[in-house]
Each structure stands twice: as C-alpha cells, then as structure tokens.
Write a protein that holds these residues in place. Structure first.
Motif, PDB file in Angstrom:
ATOM      1  N   ASN A 124      41.758   2.508  54.216  1.00  0.00           N
ATOM      2  CA  ASN A 124      40.635   2.812  53.325  1.00  0.00           C
ATOM      3  C   ASN A 124      40.763   2.045  52.007  1.00  0.00           C
ATOM      4  O   ASN A 124      40.694   2.616  50.921  1.00  0.00           O
ATOM      5  N   ILE A 125      40.951   0.741  52.123  1.00  0.00           N
ATOM      6  CA  ILE A 125      41.139  -0.120  50.954  1.00  0.00           C
ATOM      7  C   ILE A 125      39.784  -0.381  50.300  1.00  0.00           C
ATOM      8  O   ILE A 125      38.817  -0.711  50.967  1.00  0.00           O
ATOM      9  N   GLN A 126      39.763  -0.236  48.992  1.00  0.00           N
ATOM     10  CA  GLN A 126      38.571  -0.536  48.219  1.00  0.00           C
ATOM     11  C   GLN A 126      38.939  -1.583  47.173  1.00  0.00           C
ATOM     12  O   GLN A 126      39.661  -1.276  46.215  1.00  0.00           O
ATOM     13  N   ASP A 127      38.465  -2.795  47.354  1.00  0.00           N
ATOM     14  CA  ASP A 127      38.818  -3.895  46.467  1.00  0.00           C
ATOM     15  C   ASP A 127      37.839  -3.908  45.300  1.00  0.00           C
ATOM     16  O   ASP A 127      36.686  -4.248  45.437  1.00  0.00           O
ATOM     17  N   LYS A 128      38.332  -3.556  44.123  1.00  0.00           N
ATOM     18  CA  LYS A 128      37.471  -3.480  42.943  1.00  0.00           C
ATOM     19  C   LYS A 128      37.103  -4.857  42.428  1.00  0.00           C
ATOM     20  O   LYS A 128      36.116  -5.010  41.726  1.00  0.00           O
ATOM     21  N   THR A 129      37.879  -5.871  42.773  1.00  0.00           N
ATOM     22  CA  THR A 129      37.538  -7.230  42.313  1.00  0.00           C
ATOM     23  C   THR A 129      36.284  -7.740  43.018  1.00  0.00           C
ATOM     24  O   THR A 129      35.613  -8.623  42.491  1.00  0.00           O
ATOM     25  N   LEU A 130      35.969  -7.212  44.194  1.00  0.00           N
ATOM     26  CA  LEU A 130      34.759  -7.637  44.906  1.00  0.00           C
ATOM     27  C   LEU A 130      33.511  -7.038  44.286  1.00  0.00           C
ATOM     28  O   LEU A 130      32.421  -7.583  44.425  1.00  0.00           O
ATOM     29  N   ASP A 131      33.651  -5.897  43.604  1.00  0.00           N
ATOM     30  CA  ASP A 131      32.501  -5.226  43.002  1.00  0.00           C
ATOM     31  C   ASP A 131      32.149  -5.749  41.617  1.00  0.00           C
ATOM     32  O   ASP A 131      31.066  -5.495  41.120  1.00  0.00           O
ATOM     33  N   GLN A 132      33.055  -6.496  41.008  1.00  0.00           N
ATOM     34  CA  GLN A 132      32.827  -6.990  39.649  1.00  0.00           C
ATOM     35  C   GLN A 132      31.916  -8.202  39.677  1.00  0.00           C
ATOM     36  O   GLN A 132      32.071  -9.078  40.524  1.00  0.00           O
ATOM     37  N   PRO A 133      30.956  -8.291  38.747  1.00  0.00           N
ATOM     38  CA  PRO A 133      30.105  -9.484  38.689  1.00  0.00           C
ATOM     39  C   PRO A 133      30.906 -10.693  38.201  1.00  0.00           C
ATOM     40  O   PRO A 133      31.877 -10.533  37.449  1.00  0.00           O
ATOM     41  N   ALA A 134      30.497 -11.852  38.640  1.00  0.00           N
ATOM     42  CA  ALA A 134      31.191 -13.081  38.221  1.00  0.00           C
ATOM     43  C   ALA A 134      30.977 -13.313  36.737  1.00  0.00           C
ATOM     44  O   ALA A 134      29.876 -13.173  36.220  1.00  0.00           O
ATOM     45  N   ALA A 135      32.037 -13.654  36.028  1.00  0.00           N
ATOM     46  CA  ALA A 135      31.946 -13.857  34.579  1.00  0.00           C
ATOM     47  C   ALA A 135      31.670 -15.295  34.258  1.00  0.00           C
ATOM     48  O   ALA A 135      31.983 -16.191  34.922  1.00  0.00           O
TER      49      ALA A 135
END
Length: 128
Positions: free
Chosen positions: A117-128
């Motif tokens: 049940n891995i949730q990658d928070k870096t995938l949810d962040q908008p590109a800066a």
C-alpha cells in the motif's frame, strides 16, 4: 482460509520498511533509465530510417561517406545500405527487449505498491 495480503505498514519492522522503500526507489530508477535508453534508441532508429529512405533509390555504385567514430570513411551506397539495414534490425530488437523489461519492471512496481500500500507523495506534487 489464510489471507495472503501483507500486514499494514505499521506492523512492518523498520528494517523491512527501509528494504521496501529501497526496492521501490530502485525499480523507479531502473524504469526511468530504461525510458531514457528507449528514447535514445528511438532517435537512432529514426535517423537510420531517414538515411535508408534517402539512399534506397540511388545507384549502388555512387560514393558516399559513412561516419565511423570520429572519422568519415568514403565508401559506396551498395556497401553502406546493408550495414544500415542490419544496424536498424539490431536497434529494433534492442527496443523490443527494453520495452519488455520496462513492462516487467512496471508490473513488479505495481505489485509492490499493491502489496505494501505504497503512496508516493512525490508523484502528487506539481512540477516546480
């Protein structure tokens, strides 16, 4: 009946959590590398196809230059075209193998995500 699902993340030891995270990150990095190589080979394949399309209808005795490393070598179209065809076939074969490897790695990654049940928070962040 036994449940084959992995225990929730809270029940995993710290060592196991680190191992799972490292495996996840390694798989993502491997997939990124493979996509980079696929992109490079796609570009090479396009170049080979372009050259072959340009020289197909030319006389086989016509001279041309082939770059080998940093050196231009004078040769004839009749000698170069078969080599380009062979190289193009090798590139296509390599591309199919790399795409199969990407598919395998993506399936492994998805299985890991589902199992833990891995949730990658870096995938949810908008590109800066």
């Amino acid at each position: 009946m036994s449940d084959s699902a992995a225990p929730p993340a809270q029940e995993l030891s710290e060592e196991k959590k680190k191992e799972v995270i490292e495996t996840y990150q390694n798989l993502r990095a491997a997939i990124q590398q493979l996509y980079g190589k696929i992109s490079e080979l796609d570009s090479d394949l396009s170049e080979h196809n372009l050259v072959l399309s340009q020289i197909r209808d030319l006389n086989a005795d016509r001279r041309c230059w082939n770059q080998v490393g940093d050196v231009l070598v004078e040769t004839q179209i009749g000698e170069v075209a078969p080599k380009l065809d062979a190289t193009r076939a090798q590139i296509e074969e390599a591309l199919s193998k790399l795409k199969a490897e990407v598919d395998k790695n993506e399936k492994d990654l998805e299985a890991l995500v589902q199992e833990y049940n891995i949730q990658d928070k870096t995938l949810d962040q908008p590109a800066a």
